[in-house]
Design an enzyme around this catalytic site. Structure first.
Site, PDB file in Angstrom:
ATOM      1  N   LYS A 111      73.370  22.284 101.320  1.00 46.78           N
ATOM      2  CA  LYS A 111      74.260  21.440 100.521  1.00 46.78           C
ATOM      3  C   LYS A 111      74.770  20.233 101.305  1.00 46.78           C
ATOM      4  O   LYS A 111      74.997  19.170 100.732  1.00 46.78           O
ATOM      5  CB  LYS A 111      75.439  22.264  99.997  1.00 46.78           C
ATOM      6  CG  LYS A 111      75.035  23.313  98.979  1.00 46.78           C
ATOM      7  CD  LYS A 111      76.242  24.105  98.494  1.00 46.78           C
ATOM      8  CE  LYS A 111      75.832  25.156  97.466  1.00 46.78           C
ATOM      9  NZ  LYS A 111      76.982  25.943  96.981  1.00 46.78           N
ATOM     10  N   LYS A 192      62.592  28.940  88.752  1.00 45.88           N
ATOM     11  CA  LYS A 192      63.613  29.706  88.038  1.00 45.88           C
ATOM     12  C   LYS A 192      64.441  28.792  87.141  1.00 45.88           C
ATOM     13  O   LYS A 192      64.691  27.629  87.468  1.00 45.88           O
ATOM     14  CB  LYS A 192      64.533  30.405  89.035  1.00 45.88           C
ATOM     15  CG  LYS A 192      63.909  31.580  89.755  1.00 45.88           C
ATOM     16  CD  LYS A 192      64.824  32.161  90.804  1.00 45.88           C
ATOM     17  CE  LYS A 192      66.093  32.730  90.202  1.00 45.88           C
ATOM     18  NZ  LYS A 192      66.955  33.365  91.219  1.00 45.88           N
ATOM     19  N   LYS A 195      71.148  26.406  86.459  1.00 48.26           N
ATOM     20  CA  LYS A 195      72.382  25.902  85.853  1.00 48.26           C
ATOM     21  C   LYS A 195      72.459  24.379  85.875  1.00 48.26           C
ATOM     22  O   LYS A 195      73.234  23.788  85.147  1.00 48.26           O
ATOM     23  CB  LYS A 195      73.594  26.445  86.626  1.00 48.26           C
ATOM     24  CG  LYS A 195      74.196  27.717  86.055  1.00 48.26           C
ATOM     25  CD  LYS A 195      75.490  28.010  86.811  1.00 48.26           C
ATOM     26  CE  LYS A 195      76.262  29.154  86.189  1.00 48.26           C
ATOM     27  NZ  LYS A 195      77.564  29.347  86.807  1.00 48.26           N
TER      28      LYS A 195
END
Length: 326
Positions: A111, A192, A195
């Protein structure tokens, strides 16, 4: 009965992968363990965010959790920031964890490399995550492989603290939940479902309108030949639809393929099954959304139950490490 803890961050909309991969297991566990579930809103503060959006997303996520079947009488559901012991214990965790341990956390590396602003909280949030777990004398933490490192850090912190100051924290174990349907992106079935908003047409959200769900499924990527069979390696697109259809109808993917010969029929069956599976969740969510006071009441019940355990744990830790009683 073993105590289980799990948390979910209020960022992004809950999608089909979250439901089939985690939340359905939460619902099952509430009758098999002393289950504690937390909306970890404090973790959302580690990156820049919109305050009003965070408030709305936290409330909406809590309503989704209740709508999918979490029952405050059978488990504990609460918002992290409503129990101040989380931040109090997090400081104890920060002072117990080593700088090198926090620096090695892979999620911080991932991140921070792409961020223009890196907060101190992004670096130390694994200590808060350890606090979340240890506060509730947690025996088991259901996680995917990407979160196993965080549970290992929590174990190391608990063992180190207990060695220095006496038996204080239960040392938890990471538990890989039973394999649910592996839900992939409808437009990129080798990745996958996520979100994030990177693939809006490939992601079926739990609260999507039925017409939207049908449209997304009908436009999903399949494969070059026309045979309907479950073969994730050779036919990822078709196999993804069969996995979803099987999960929505209580069958194995291979069983779901029986009697379906054309891709169009597979997409139609999958869309219809998904819409029916999500219908009761959406109805219950609409009821809760129309009565936010009821959601607040349910969360207050959960916070009171959580605080009773968390305050005892923090008190024990403070006493054992030598802090002067108030």
């Amino acid at each position: 009965m073993a105590r289980v803890f799990s948390g979910i961050k209020p960022t992004g909309d809950v999608h089909l992968g979250n439901l089939l991969g985690a939340l359905n297991n939460w619902v099952t566990l509430q009758d098999q363990a002393d289950s504690v579930y937390c909306v970890v809103d404090l973790h959302a503060l580690t990156v820049p965010h919109d305050p009003e959006a965070l408030r709305a997303d936290t409330l909406s996520l809590a309503q989704v959790l209740f709508a999918v079947g979490l029952d405050p009488e059978r488990c504990t559901v609460f918002v992290q920031s409503h129990v101040h012991e989380h931040t109090e214990c997090a400081w104890i965790m920060e002072c117990t964890a080593a700088f090198g341990e926090l620096r090695r956390m892979t999620q911080f590396k991932d991140k921070s490399e792409s961020a223009s602003f890196v907060s101190g909280g992004l670096f130390t949030y694994p200590a808060l995550q350890s606090s979340d777990i240890l506060l509730y004398d947690t025996d088991q933490v259901p996680v995917g492989e990407d979160q196993r490192q965080h549970v290992e850090l929590t174990r190391d912190i608990a063992i180190r603290f207990n060695h220095r100051f006496g038996e204080t924290f239960v040392v938890p174990e990471a538990v890989i939940p039973p394999t649910g349907a592996r839900v992939m992106d409808l437009q990129n079935p080798t990745s996958k479902m996520s979100k994030s908003d990177e693939s809006p047409q490939g992601t079926v959200r739990v609260l999507d309108d039925p017409a939207v769900i049908e449209k997304k499924v009908k436009r999903s990527v399949t494969d070059s030949d026309s045979e309907v069979r479950f073969d994730p390696a050779e036919k990822p697109g078709v196999s993804n639809l069969l996995s979803i259809l099987g999960a929505a109808t209580g069958q194995t993917p291979a069983a779901a393929a029986e009697g379906i010969e054309r891709y169009g029929d597979l997409k139609t069956a999958t869309a219809e099954a998904l819409i029916e599976m999500l219908r009761p969740i959406q109805v219950r969510y609409a009821e809760l959304a129309a009565d936010p006071a009821e959601t607040a009441r349910l969360l207050a019940v959960g916070a009171d139950k959580a605080r009773e355990v968390a305050s005892a744990t923090v008190g024990r830790a403070k006493t054992n490490m030598g802090l002067l009683p108030a």
